[in-house]
Design a protein around this motif. Structure first.
Motif, PDB file in Angstrom:
ATOM      1  N   ASP A 178       2.080 -15.142  -1.078  1.00  0.00           N
ATOM      2  CA  ASP A 178       2.517 -13.787  -1.403  1.00  0.00           C
ATOM      3  C   ASP A 178       3.553 -13.860  -2.523  1.00  0.00           C
ATOM      4  OD1 ASP A 178       3.949 -14.157   1.764  1.00  0.00           O
ATOM      5  OD2 ASP A 178       5.093 -14.366  -0.101  1.00  0.00           O
ATOM      6  N   ARG A 237      -3.310  -5.866  -2.705  1.00  0.00           N
ATOM      7  CA  ARG A 237      -3.297  -7.247  -2.191  1.00  0.00           C
ATOM      8  C   ARG A 237      -3.245  -7.320  -0.669  1.00  0.00           C
ATOM      9  NH1 ARG A 237      -2.191 -11.695  -5.332  1.00  0.00           N
ATOM     10  NH2 ARG A 237      -0.511 -12.500  -3.997  1.00  0.00           N
ATOM     11  N   TYR A 238      -3.662  -6.251  -0.023  1.00  0.00           N
ATOM     12  CA  TYR A 238      -3.794  -6.305   1.432  1.00  0.00           C
ATOM     13  C   TYR A 238      -5.207  -5.946   1.863  1.00  0.00           C
ATOM     14  CZ  TYR A 238       0.891  -7.474   2.747  1.00  0.00           C
ATOM     15  OH  TYR A 238       2.058  -8.180   2.948  1.00  0.00           O
ATOM     16  N   ASN A 276       2.602  -8.636  -8.541  1.00  0.00           N
ATOM     17  CA  ASN A 276       2.196  -8.768  -7.139  1.00  0.00           C
ATOM     18  C   ASN A 276       3.219  -8.159  -6.198  1.00  0.00           C
ATOM     19  OD1 ASN A 276      -0.109 -10.081  -7.906  1.00  0.00           O
ATOM     20  ND2 ASN A 276       0.651 -12.136  -7.430  1.00  0.00           N
ATOM     21  N   GLU A 280       2.523  -5.518  -3.316  1.00  0.00           N
ATOM     22  CA  GLU A 280       2.647  -5.944  -1.919  1.00  0.00           C
ATOM     23  C   GLU A 280       3.817  -5.323  -1.193  1.00  0.00           C
ATOM     24  OE1 GLU A 280       1.364 -10.583  -2.852  1.00  0.00           O
ATOM     25  OE2 GLU A 280       3.251 -10.138  -1.820  1.00  0.00           O
ATOM     26  N   ILE A 284       4.549  -5.609   2.889  1.00  0.00           N
ATOM     27  CA  ILE A 284       5.451  -6.544   3.556  1.00  0.00           C
ATOM     28  C   ILE A 284       6.161  -5.869   4.722  1.00  0.00           C
ATOM     29  CG2 ILE A 284       7.598  -7.835   3.206  1.00  0.00           C
ATOM     30  CD1 ILE A 284       6.520  -8.655   0.470  1.00  0.00           C
TER      31      ILE A 284
ATOM     32  N   ARG B 148      -0.216 -15.748   1.980  1.00  0.00           N
ATOM     33  CA  ARG B 148      -0.150 -14.292   1.826  1.00  0.00           C
ATOM     34  C   ARG B 148      -0.719 -13.654   3.090  1.00  0.00           C
ATOM     35  NH1 ARG B 148      -4.247 -10.776  -0.226  1.00  0.00           N
ATOM     36  NH2 ARG B 148      -5.458 -12.656  -0.672  1.00  0.00           N
TER      37      ARG B 148
END
Lengths: 357, 347
Positions: A178, A237-238, A276, A280, A284, B148
């Protein structure tokens, strides 16, 4: 040595589609040619549909850009992300094959410790064709691999295993970290080749990365929705994470297995950690709510198909995550739209398709 | 505190001797073991004197010691492979590393000798991550990290209580498997350590383990004896039973269990087909035992490993005792073990 001839892995070239999302070009396919050429490729072109994506000669492919997605799905196209590799799940929707292999366009052929090129697709096929063992952990990892077996103490009644629904591969070179980790360790490279495939135990969640992933579309396809990301969405990005959590909960419920480990690909591009981080950031924090939600999600006995499981999950997302952010209400609706689109495209035979080639 | 300090002062290496001549064994392990204190426990059924070479800091315990400490009626607990538990009882150190006497050091993929002590200790002093699976395995290893999508609140991990190593050459297969595949040898060195997730069960082999004795010592129990238990690993299930108990207890106490590196090289002995005749009882046993352990939940009031064992013994007697008297004996042995453990710790 007593004859242990290993049967060659079937090619499955008429049963597997390779799905590749791209916003750039597909030069990387040239390196994969020896392994990918026999297969049909579904390219999902993200971003500006008027751009022409260059595909190396000699590959059998169909390409879908945003115009195609809108035309094929109509109003349901709202569930497919724009300006995010999450759009790849459109490829799963339109595929007619039993298996899907999806790979990112910055992933290349890796070498094993002996220096030999790794045929990632062949390993994924091996993983999918032999059972998984989610109910009891085998300390020698995949017991069906050549040279291994179940260890002493492994219950005999569990040695038939469960059907494998997902094969999650890994990455050498740029690891899938991440943004915060990338910022702290910008030079870290994954150089460790771990020669194992293993089943992730039932009841355990994991971060599913979409860079090097294969699955049995007939067993678990409808659960592989990569969510609402990118343009107009508060998060990125998830996509694969979301699909992975839903998929694992449903696999656990239906008695299907998820494997991780080999094969490795060589991940060449490190994306910009600051970009990123912006994508993200919300994830998070939201993750801290999402994980307990998925860890405690239960599906009722009448959820006997993947679609039923998924719809049930979407209701729970709305009810229990709606308070976290309005986004989850939109996402829950998109999950339903996705299943509607899936059922529409995968039950009748004469849907007008015609991709732009 | 550097790792070197931790290792010398706080580690005991416990070997259950099922052979009396340990000369070759000890010489093979000299580069790895010579700086540590060793506890060797001779199988009470073994005749003849233990032979060990010079140059080790070692305490040897035999049948007469066992009888003296626990009484001759309880000493039955420590016969065969279970003799090593007496070593765990006698140890005063925080960490115990225990291997079978038919193993020698393995070589890694680069050809270097595997230092099982260093690896087991590393496993035990770095956190475990039982609540979420990290796809790059141990995130605390050099060159790795959490991937990630791994929740940040779970990245502190929990204390690791148990480290289960593996075996090259003769892996720990059961007799039916080895009889079916007599040529099967494990030559795959998998360069990983990983945490076995919470509520996932595993077959804990006693051949190559290490644990935090202060945290879970009481939970490694010499309780289950097959009627035909013998002197080959194929003919035992004591470690498998012990492992199910310690995993349930670790899960309950919020501790972690790791599996993977280090490897030992295990030598061949025994005839699988002969052992096959004896092991059927053990094989059927697991079919009942596994659903039990997967479902068992210990009461909140059980806080220490001792409490957990006592509670578990009650539930074993109630639920499994009905189907097979072997479980009643196991439950009683568990209670007896805790009595002995407490007496020795305080005395």
């Amino acid at each position: 040595m007593a004859g242990t001839s290993v049967a060659p892995t079937p090619l499955l070239k008429d049963e597997l589609d390779i799905v590749i999302p791209t916003i750039r070009n597909l030069d990387f396919l040239e390196m994969w040619r020896p392994f990918f050429q026999p297969y049909h490729i579904i390219i999902v072109q993200d971003g500006d549909p008027s751009r022409v994506v260059k595909v190396p000669e000699g590959f059998d492919y169909e390409l879908y850009n945003r115009n195609d997605i809108n035309r094929i799905l109509g109003p349901k196209a709202s569930c497919i992300s724009f300006k995010d590799s999450a759009c790849r799940c459109f490829g799963y929707l339109v595929s007619k094959k039993k298996y899907i292999y999806t790979i990112d366009d910055d992933c290349f052929v890796a070498k094993d410790p002996s220096g030999k090129d790794i045929n990632a697709l062949e390993q994924h096929i091996k993983n999918l064709l032999c059972p998984a063992t989610p109910f009891f952990f085998n300390t020698l990892y995949d017991p069906y691999r050549d040279g291994a077996d179940f260890v002493r103490g492994y219950p005999f009644s569990l040695r038939e295993g469960a059907p494998t629904a997902v094969s999650h591969g890994l990455w050498l070179n740029i690891p899938d970290y991440d943004a915060p980790t990338q910022l702290v360790k910008p030079r870290e490279r994954n150089t460790r080749y771990v020669d194992a495939v293993m089943t992730i135990p039932k009841g355990t969640l994991f971060p599913m990365c979409g860079m090097n992933l294969a699955f049995d579309r007939e067993l678990i396809g409808p659960a592989m929705y990569f969510g609402l990301m990118g343009d107009g969405q508060p998060i990125g990005r998830y996509d694969d994470m979301w699909a992975g959590w839903c998929t694992k909960v449903i696999c656990d419920h239906l008695g299907l297995g998820v494997k991780t480990g080999l094969p490795y690909i060589w991940h060449s591009k490190a994306s910009n950690p600051f970009v990123n981080l912006k994508k993200e950031y919300k994830g998070i924090y939201w993750q801290e709510e999402l994980i307990p939600f998925f860890q405690s999600a239960t599906l009722t006995k009448d959820c006997t198909t993947v679609q039923k499981c998924y719809i049930e999950l979407s209701k729970q997302v709305k009810a229990k995550l709606g308070h976290v952010d309005e986004y989850f209400i939109k996402l829950a609706d998109a999950m339903v739209t996705w299943i509607e689109a899936w059922d529409e495209l995968n039950s009748t035979s004469d849907i007008p398709k015609g991709p732009a080639k | 505190m550097s790792q070197a300090n931790i290792m010398d002062d706080e580690v005991d290496i416990v070997i259950g001797a099922l052979h009396s001549d340990l000369t070759t064994f000890m010489n093979e392990w000299r580069p790895v073991f010579s700086q540590f204190h060793l506890i060797i426990v001779k199988d009470p059924d073994l005749s003849g004197e233990i032979q060990i070479p010079e140059g080790f800091n070692v305490d040897v315990y035999t049948r007469s010691d066992i009888d003296r400490v626990v009484g001759s009626s309880t000493s039955i607990l420590f016969s065969g492979y279970s003799c090593r538990y007496f070593g765990y009882l006698m140890s005063r150190k925080k960490y115990v590393i225990s291997i079978d006497d038919d193993c020698i050091p393995a070589k890694d993929n680069e050809g270097s000798l595997v230092d099982i002590v260093a690896q087991h200790i590393t496993n035990l002093i770095t956190p475990a991550t039982p609540f979420f699976f990290n796809t790059l395995y141990d995130p605390y290893r050099k060159g790795a990290d959490f991937v990630r999508g791994y929740p940040f609140s779970l990245r502190e991990g929990v204390t690791c209580a148990l480290s289960c190593g593996l075996w090259l050459n003769l892996a720990d297969y059961d007799a039916p498997t080895q009889a079916l595949k007599p040529e099967l040898r494990n030559s795959r060195y998998v360069d990983a350590v990983l945490t076995v997730p919470v509520r996932a069960m595993l077959p804990l082999s006693g051949i190559n383990i290490a644990f935090d004795r202060e945290l879970v010592g009481p939970a490694l129990i010499p309780a289950l004896k097959l009627a035909g238990e013998g002197k080959f690993r194929w003919e035992t299930m004591e470690d498998i039973w012990s492992g199910m108990c310690v995993k349930v207890i670790s899960d309950h106490m919020g501790l972690g269990v790791k599996s993977g590196l280090p490897y030992v090289w295990r030598n061949e002995r025994g005839n699988a087909i002969e052992s096959l005749k004896k092991e059927w009882e053990g094989v059927k046993l697991m079919e009942e035992v596994v659903p039990f352990f997967q479902a068992v939940r210990l009461p909140r009031s059980a806080v220490t490993a001792e409490d957990c064992v006592v509670e578990l013994a009650k539930i074993v007697k109630e639920q499994l005792g009905q189907s097979n008297p072997m479980f009643v004996r196991a439950a009683e042995a568990m209670v007896e073990w805790i009595k002995v453990w407490k007496a020795v710790q305080s005395g």
